[in-house]
Scaffold this motif. Structure first.
Motif, PDB file in Angstrom:
ATOM      1  N   SER A  36       0.864  -1.187   0.000  1.00 20.36           N
ATOM      2  CA  SER A  36       0.000   0.000   0.000  1.00 20.36           C
ATOM      3  C   SER A  36       0.896   1.230   0.000  1.00 20.36           C
ATOM      4  O   SER A  36       2.062   1.176   0.377  1.00 20.36           O
ATOM      5  N   LEU A  37       0.325   2.342  -0.446  1.00 24.20           N
ATOM      6  CA  LEU A  37       1.138   3.535  -0.679  1.00 24.20           C
ATOM      7  C   LEU A  37       0.607   4.732   0.087  1.00 24.20           C
ATOM      8  O   LEU A  37      -0.528   4.732   0.565  1.00 24.20           O
ATOM      9  N   LEU A  46       4.115   4.851  -9.702  1.00 25.49           N
ATOM     10  CA  LEU A  46       4.568   3.460  -9.776  1.00 25.49           C
ATOM     11  C   LEU A  46       3.894   2.690 -10.913  1.00 25.49           C
ATOM     12  O   LEU A  46       4.520   1.819 -11.520  1.00 25.49           O
ATOM     13  N   VAL A  47       2.643   3.012 -11.206  1.00 25.60           N
ATOM     14  CA  VAL A  47       1.971   2.390 -12.351  1.00 25.60           C
ATOM     15  C   VAL A  47       2.705   2.769 -13.631  1.00 25.60           C
ATOM     16  O   VAL A  47       3.013   1.923 -14.473  1.00 25.60           O
ATOM     17  N   ARG A  61       1.503  -6.217  -8.052  1.00 24.22           N
ATOM     18  CA  ARG A  61       1.755  -5.902  -6.630  1.00 24.22           C
ATOM     19  C   ARG A  61       1.027  -4.631  -6.182  1.00 24.22           C
ATOM     20  O   ARG A  61       0.757  -4.461  -5.003  1.00 24.22           O
ATOM     21  N   LEU A  62       0.730  -3.747  -7.106  1.00 28.03           N
ATOM     22  CA  LEU A  62       0.080  -2.480  -6.760  1.00 28.03           C
ATOM     23  C   LEU A  62      -1.420  -2.628  -6.523  1.00 28.03           C
ATOM     24  O   LEU A  62      -2.064  -1.691  -6.075  1.00 28.03           O
ATOM     25  N   ARG A  63      -1.963  -3.803  -6.785  1.00 22.28           N
ATOM     26  CA  ARG A  63      -3.408  -3.987  -6.618  1.00 22.28           C
ATOM     27  C   ARG A  63      -3.708  -4.875  -5.417  1.00 22.28           C
ATOM     28  O   ARG A  63      -2.841  -5.582  -4.906  1.00 22.28           O
ATOM     29  N   VAL A  64      -4.937  -4.829  -4.989  1.00 21.20           N
ATOM     30  CA  VAL A  64      -5.408  -5.657  -3.884  1.00 21.20           C
ATOM     31  C   VAL A  64      -5.207  -7.127  -4.257  1.00 21.20           C
ATOM     32  O   VAL A  64      -5.489  -7.541  -5.382  1.00 21.20           O
ATOM     33  N   ARG A 164      -3.922   4.723   3.623  1.00 22.13           N
ATOM     34  CA  ARG A 164      -3.011   4.102   2.661  1.00 22.13           C
ATOM     35  C   ARG A 164      -3.801   3.744   1.397  1.00 22.13           C
ATOM     36  O   ARG A 164      -4.993   3.462   1.470  1.00 22.13           O
ATOM     37  N   TYR A 165      -3.122   3.709   0.253  1.00 24.85           N
ATOM     38  CA  TYR A 165      -3.768   3.566  -1.048  1.00 24.85           C
ATOM     39  C   TYR A 165      -3.275   2.331  -1.790  1.00 24.85           C
ATOM     40  O   TYR A 165      -2.094   1.997  -1.741  1.00 24.85           O
ATOM     41  N   LYS A 166      -4.238   1.707  -2.509  1.00 24.23           N
ATOM     42  CA  LYS A 166      -3.909   0.544  -3.314  1.00 24.23           C
ATOM     43  C   LYS A 166      -4.985   0.390  -4.393  1.00 24.23           C
ATOM     44  O   LYS A 166      -6.149   0.695  -4.150  1.00 24.23           O
ATOM     45  N   LEU A 167      -4.581  -0.058  -5.557  1.00 20.76           N
ATOM     46  CA  LEU A 167      -5.551  -0.282  -6.630  1.00 20.76           C
ATOM     47  C   LEU A 167      -6.455  -1.462  -6.298  1.00 20.76           C
ATOM     48  O   LEU A 167      -5.992  -2.489  -5.795  1.00 20.76           O
ATOM     49  N   LEU A 168      -7.735  -1.298  -6.607  1.00 24.15           N
ATOM     50  CA  LEU A 168      -8.638  -2.444  -6.525  1.00 24.15           C
ATOM     51  C   LEU A 168      -8.509  -3.266  -7.808  1.00 24.15           C
ATOM     52  O   LEU A 168      -8.496  -4.490  -7.771  1.00 24.15           O
ATOM     53  N   SER A 169      -8.397  -2.565  -8.948  1.00 22.61           N
ATOM     54  CA  SER A 169      -8.383  -3.303 -10.209  1.00 22.61           C
ATOM     55  C   SER A 169      -7.790  -2.459 -11.340  1.00 22.61           C
ATOM     56  O   SER A 169      -7.560  -1.264 -11.193  1.00 22.61           O
TER      57      SER A 169
END
Length: 172
Positions: A36-37, A46-47, A61-64, A164-169
């Motif tokens: 998470s970021l 990062l994407v 790794r950047l997604r749930v 904290r932030y993270k992509l769902l999809s």
């Protein structure tokens, strides 16, 4: 007297174990989840870096991840409860397939083009669930080597949990 001191020691150990368990549960809820970021901008950077390097593992790794989704995201969604009761594994399977398709597609389109991150924004209302929020309508703005900017809708919602932030999809 010996029985009394044994009870005191036992009570002390019991209290210590109780406190450790309580702290453990509280600590688990507040700890940062894997990869998470700190901000949406960091996620966008990062994407773009992963796209430039054609790094599908980094995009993933950047997604749930599966356990995160099944343990605390899916149970918060209305479709997980009556009257729908859709199984979490079914929902994860669909989401995972969409993400894998999207990651491959976006690497094929934008991978290795030396793009620069400009901005990330969310054009749809935020949804609040128990324990997290979804930032929706994700728009990623990139700049190519010629200086031209382009707005992309290649990312799905972004999950915010404990700041904290993270992509769902990824969109497919």
């Amino acid at each position: 007297m010996r029985r009394s001191s044994e009870l005191t020691v036992h009570a002390s150990y019991s209290f210590l174990i109780f406190m450790l368990v309580c702290v453990g549960f509280v600590g688990c809820e507040k700890r940062a989840w894997n990869n998470s970021l700190d901000s949406p901008d960091q996620l966008g950077l990062l994407v773009v870096d992963a796209l430039n390097r054609k790094d599908i593992e980094q995009l993933n790794r950047l997604r749930v991840q599966r356990e995160e989704y099944l343990n605390w995201i899916w149970p918060a969604f209305p479709a997980s409860r009556p009257p729908n009761n859709f199984p979490g594994d079914f929902a994860w399977s669909n989401l995972n397939k969409k993400c894998n398709t999207g990651m491959k597609k976006w690497i094929a389109y934008f991978g290795g083009h030396n793009l620069k991150f400009v901005d990330i924004r969310f054009d749809r209302p935020t949804e609040t669930y128990e324990g997290f929020q979804l930032l929706r309508g994700t728009v990623l703005t990139l700049q190519n080597v010629a200086g031209e900017k382009r707005e992309l809708k290649i990312l799905g919602s972004v999950v915010v949990k404990n700041g904290r932030y993270k992509l769902l999809s990824y969109e497919d």
